[in-house]
Design a protein around this motif. Structure first.
Motif, mmCIF file in Angstrom:
data_model
loop_
_atom_site.group_PDB
_atom_site.id
_atom_site.type_symbol
_atom_site.label_atom_id
_atom_site.label_comp_id
_atom_site.label_asym_id
_atom_site.label_seq_id
_atom_site.Cartn_x
_atom_site.Cartn_y
_atom_site.Cartn_z
ATOM 1 N N LEU A 126 -11.116 -4.675 1.800
ATOM 2 C CA LEU A 126 -10.886 -5.337 0.669
ATOM 3 C C LEU A 126 -9.567 -4.377 -0.153
ATOM 4 O O LEU A 126 -9.438 -3.352 0.236
ATOM 5 N N TYR A 127 -8.608 -5.093 -0.841
ATOM 6 C CA TYR A 127 -7.668 -4.510 -1.662
ATOM 7 C C TYR A 127 -7.771 -4.674 -3.127
ATOM 8 O O TYR A 127 -8.397 -5.721 -3.430
ATOM 9 N N ARG A 128 -7.216 -3.808 -3.974
ATOM 10 C CA ARG A 128 -7.225 -3.773 -5.389
ATOM 11 C C ARG A 128 -5.866 -3.326 -5.891
ATOM 12 O O ARG A 128 -5.302 -2.730 -5.255
ATOM 13 N N VAL A 129 -5.440 -4.035 -6.721
ATOM 14 C CA VAL A 129 -4.210 -3.397 -7.608
ATOM 15 C C VAL A 129 -4.336 -2.329 -8.192
ATOM 16 O O VAL A 129 -5.434 -1.888 -8.825
ATOM 17 N N ASN A 130 -3.517 -1.561 -8.146
ATOM 18 C CA ASN A 130 -3.356 -0.112 -8.479
ATOM 19 C C ASN A 130 -3.440 -0.366 -9.925
ATOM 20 O O ASN A 130 -2.418 -0.879 -10.613
ATOM 21 N N PRO A 131 -4.408 0.505 -10.813
ATOM 22 C CA PRO A 131 -4.367 0.340 -12.107
ATOM 23 C C PRO A 131 -3.246 0.651 -12.763
ATOM 24 O O PRO A 131 -2.776 -0.125 -13.763
ATOM 25 N N ARG A 132 -2.559 1.632 -12.541
ATOM 26 C CA ARG A 132 -1.167 1.881 -13.139
ATOM 27 C C ARG A 132 -0.176 0.784 -13.319
ATOM 28 O O ARG A 132 0.440 0.409 -13.862
ATOM 29 N N PHE A 133 -0.087 0.198 -12.118
ATOM 30 C CA PHE A 133 0.889 -1.166 -11.845
ATOM 31 C C PHE A 133 0.366 -2.202 -12.521
ATOM 32 O O PHE A 133 0.997 -2.885 -13.316
ATOM 33 N N PHE A 134 -0.968 -2.406 -12.914
ATOM 34 C CA PHE A 134 -1.647 -3.492 -13.362
ATOM 35 C C PHE A 134 -1.278 -3.268 -14.827
ATOM 36 O O PHE A 134 -0.751 -4.201 -15.606
ATOM 37 N N PHE A 135 -1.470 -2.137 -15.477
ATOM 38 C CA PHE A 135 -1.287 -1.942 -16.823
ATOM 39 C C PHE A 135 0.273 -1.761 -17.177
ATOM 40 O O PHE A 135 0.726 -2.082 -18.325
ATOM 41 N N THR A 143 0.770 -1.248 0.158
ATOM 42 C CA THR A 143 0.004 -0.140 0.126
ATOM 43 C C THR A 143 0.957 1.326 0.141
ATOM 44 O O THR A 143 0.474 2.243 -0.722
ATOM 45 N N THR A 144 1.986 1.145 0.806
ATOM 46 C CA THR A 144 2.830 2.495 0.899
ATOM 47 C C THR A 144 3.684 2.586 -0.498
ATOM 48 O O THR A 144 3.687 3.786 -0.963
ATOM 49 N N LEU A 145 3.984 1.468 -1.125
ATOM 50 C CA LEU A 145 4.568 1.589 -2.521
ATOM 51 C C LEU A 145 3.525 1.920 -3.695
ATOM 52 O O LEU A 145 3.780 2.146 -4.710
ATOM 53 N N ARG A 146 2.291 1.939 -3.264
ATOM 54 C CA ARG A 146 0.840 2.299 -3.968
ATOM 55 C C ARG A 146 0.815 1.166 -5.191
ATOM 56 O O ARG A 146 0.567 1.392 -6.391
ATOM 57 N N LEU A 147 1.357 0.083 -4.914
ATOM 58 C CA LEU A 147 0.872 -1.358 -5.830
ATOM 59 C C LEU A 147 -0.525 -1.591 -5.465
ATOM 60 O O LEU A 147 -0.890 -2.309 -6.517
ATOM 61 N N ILE A 148 -0.764 -1.490 -4.477
ATOM 62 C CA ILE A 148 -2.298 -1.855 -4.204
ATOM 63 C C ILE A 148 -3.009 -0.755 -3.594
ATOM 64 O O ILE A 148 -2.364 0.138 -2.840
ATOM 65 N N GLN A 149 -4.212 -0.766 -3.643
ATOM 66 C CA GLN A 149 -5.043 0.139 -3.145
ATOM 67 C C GLN A 149 -6.058 -0.317 -2.152
ATOM 68 O O GLN A 149 -6.672 -1.527 -2.365
ATOM 69 N N ARG A 150 -6.565 0.326 -1.043
ATOM 70 C CA ARG A 150 -7.547 0.014 -0.260
ATOM 71 C C ARG A 150 -8.839 1.186 -0.206
ATOM 72 O O ARG A 150 -8.776 2.115 0.505
#
Length: 88
Positions: free
Chosen positions: A33-42, A20-27
């Motif tokens: 629940l957590y979700r993958v950061n769209p920027r990281f996903f793409f 979360t700190t690295l902004r790879l996932i978002q809450r």
């Protein structure tokens, strides 16, 4: 929580905090629940990124009548232009 991976709960919390700190996932919101950061996903899936870019075709921007006119200066901008400041 970490029973599936034979990992302690504190290790899972530490990993989630770091991601979360690295902004790879978002809450989102106050959920658990957590979700993958769209920027990281793409970034990891450039083919999907190109598909998304193609699907989000932006409309053309048409300038209006005001676009060609000179920009109006605020009173503060006009005052700044009138002042001569010494160079030090």
């Amino acid at each position: 929580m970490g029973a599936d991976c034979s990992t302690s709960v504190s290790t899972v919390h530490d990993a989630l905090t770091r991601l979360t700190t690295l902004r790879l996932i978002q809450r989102p919101g106050g959920t658990t629940l957590y979700r993958v950061n769209p920027r990281f996903f793409f970034a990891q899936n450039p083919e999907l990124a190109q598909l998304a870019i193609d699907a989000l075709d932006a409309p053309d921007v048409l300038p209006d009548a005001r676009a060609g006119r000179p920009r109006r200066a605020s009173p503060a901008d006009a005052q700044r232009r009138r002042q001569v400041r010494p160079v030090s």
